[in-house]
Design an enzyme around this catalytic site. Structure first.
Site, PDB file in Angstrom:
ATOM      1  N   GLY A  93       6.918  -5.031  -4.847  1.00 52.73           N
ATOM      2  CA  GLY A  93       7.127  -3.671  -5.327  1.00 52.73           C
ATOM      3  C   GLY A  93       8.080  -2.906  -4.421  1.00 52.73           C
ATOM      4  N   HIS A 122       9.026  13.469  -8.345  1.00 51.16           N
ATOM      5  CA  HIS A 122       9.131  12.043  -8.028  1.00 51.16           C
ATOM      6  C   HIS A 122      10.025  11.341  -9.052  1.00 51.16           C
ATOM      7  CE1 HIS A 122       5.603  12.805  -5.483  1.00 51.16           C
ATOM      8  NE2 HIS A 122       5.936  11.701  -4.843  1.00 51.16           N
ATOM      9  N   LYS A 137       7.228   6.797 -11.686  1.00 50.94           N
ATOM     10  CA  LYS A 137       5.890   7.066 -11.140  1.00 50.94           C
ATOM     11  C   LYS A 137       4.937   7.342 -12.295  1.00 50.94           C
ATOM     12  CE  LYS A 137       3.358   9.803  -7.705  1.00 50.94           C
ATOM     13  NZ  LYS A 137       2.738   8.599  -7.084  1.00 50.94           N
ATOM     14  N   GLY A 176      -0.634  11.957  -5.743  1.00 50.08           N
ATOM     15  CA  GLY A 176      -1.794  11.981  -4.854  1.00 50.08           C
ATOM     16  C   GLY A 176      -1.601  12.958  -3.706  1.00 50.08           C
TER      17      GLY A 176
END
EC number: 1.17.1.8
Length: 273
Positions: free
Chosen positions: A14, A159, A163, A169
Site C-alpha cells: 500500500g 485528503h 481515502k 481519524g
C-alpha cells in the site's frame, strides 16, 4: 550499536507500506523481517518498487501462520484496512507480539477487540503518527479550556480522492480532544452534516467539514471563532514519510512496554508544552 528492533510491515504494497519499507533502510535501529501482502496480490505488478533481495521478504498472512518455527521479531506495523487489521491483532495475540496500529475507520465492535487485545499485548494506536499533529493534540487541550466555551469550533480536513473513511481519524481525534477538555459529550457535540434550513448555531457544537480531492496527503484545520477574534490551527503533511518515521519510532518505543493500549501522546510525554 543497540540491538535492532525487528519488525514486520503489514499492508506492505500500500501507499504507507512502500514508504515504511523505504524508511527502514535509513533507520539503523530497525530490521525488517517480513513484509505482509494480501493473498490475491501479484508481487510482479510491483517490480519497479522492490529489488529481488527485498521481494524475498514478502509473505502472506496465511503463510506466516504456517511457519512452525517461532519467528524472531518484536513488532508488527499495520497500515491496512480495519478488517485485515483485526486479523493482524489476532495473530499478535496468539504469538505474543506487539503492534503499531495506524489503520483508521474501525467500527465500535472492532474498537472493542483492540481494547481487549491490549490487556494481553502492547498496542500503540494512532490515526496519525506525525510528530507535528500529535504536538497539536497536546496544545489543543489547553486552547480548548481557554477558548472553547465562548467560541464556535470547526474542524476542516482534506485528503486524497482515494481515502475511504470520513471524517479522517485525525479529525475525529481532534474533536474528541476538544470535547473531553470541555467535558462535552462528543456524540452530541459533533456535527457531521449541514443541509437546508438548519437554524442558528447551537452552543457546545463542533462542526466537521470533509474534502476529498486530488493527491492531498493530509491537511487539518481547527478553528476557534468568537465575536472578537479567530484562531486557526493548521497542519499539513508534506510527505507520507512523516507518518512512516513516526511509526518506526513507535515500534522501537513499544518494544520496551508492557501490555496496554498506548497512543503517540504517551510516547511524547517527555515533551513539555
Amino acid at each position: 550499536m543497540k540491538n535492532k528492533t525487528k519488525i514486520i510491515i503489514s499492508g506492505a504494497l500500500g501507499r504507507m507500506g512502500k514508504i515504511l519499507i523505504k524508511e527502514t533502510k535509513k533507520n539503523k535501529l530497525i530490521k525488517l523481517v517480513y513484509a505482509l501482502i494480501n493473498n490475491n496480490i501479484d508481487i510482479k505488478n510491483h517490480n519497479q518498487f522492490y529489488k529481488v533481495k527485498e521481494k524475498k521478504k514478502f509473505i502472506t498472512l496465511n503463510n506466516l501462520k504456517k511457519k512452525k518455527k517461532i519467528l524472531k521479531f518484536d513488532t508488527i506495523i499495520d497500515f491496512s484496512s480495519p478488517k485485515y487489521s483485526i486479523k493482524i491483532i489476532k495473530y499478535c495475540l496468539k504469538n505474543n507480539k506487539k503492534i503499531v496500529l495506524g489503520t483508521t475507520g474501525f467500527n465500535t465492535e472492532q474498537i472493542k477487540i483492540i481494547n481487549n487485545a491490549s490487556k494481553k499485548i502492547p498496542i500503540i494506536y494512532s490515526p496519525n503518527f506525525s510528530i507535528g499533529i500529535n504536538i497539536i493534540y497536546k496544545i489543543l487541550k489547553n486552547i480548548s479550556k481557554i477558548l472553547g466555551k465562548n467560541s464556535d469550533i470547526e474542524i476542516i480536513e482534506s485528503h486524497h480522492r482515494n481515502k475511504i473513511d470520513a471524517p479522517s481519524g485525525t479529525a475525529l481525534q481532534l474533536g474528541k480532544i476538544i470535547s473531553k477538555s470541555m467535558k462535552w459529550n462528543f456524540k452530541k457535540s459533533a456535527i457531521f452534516s449541514r443541509y437546508g434550513n438548519i437554524g442558528i448555531r447551537k452552543k457546545k457544537r463542533i462542526g466537521f467539514s470533509t474534502i476529498r480531492e486530488g493527491n492531498t496527503i493530509g491537511e487539518h484545520t481547527v478553528l476557534f471563532s468568537n465575536k472578537y477574534e479567530k484562531i486557526s490551527i493548521f497542519h499539513k503533511a508534506i510527505h507520507r514519510s512523516v507518518f512512516a518515521k513516526g511509526a518506526l519510532k513507535a515500534a522501537i518505543w513499544i518494544s520496551r512496554k508492557k501490555n496496554g493500549l498506548y497512543n503517540m501522546s504517551d510516547m511524547l510525554k517527555k515533551i513539555k508544552i
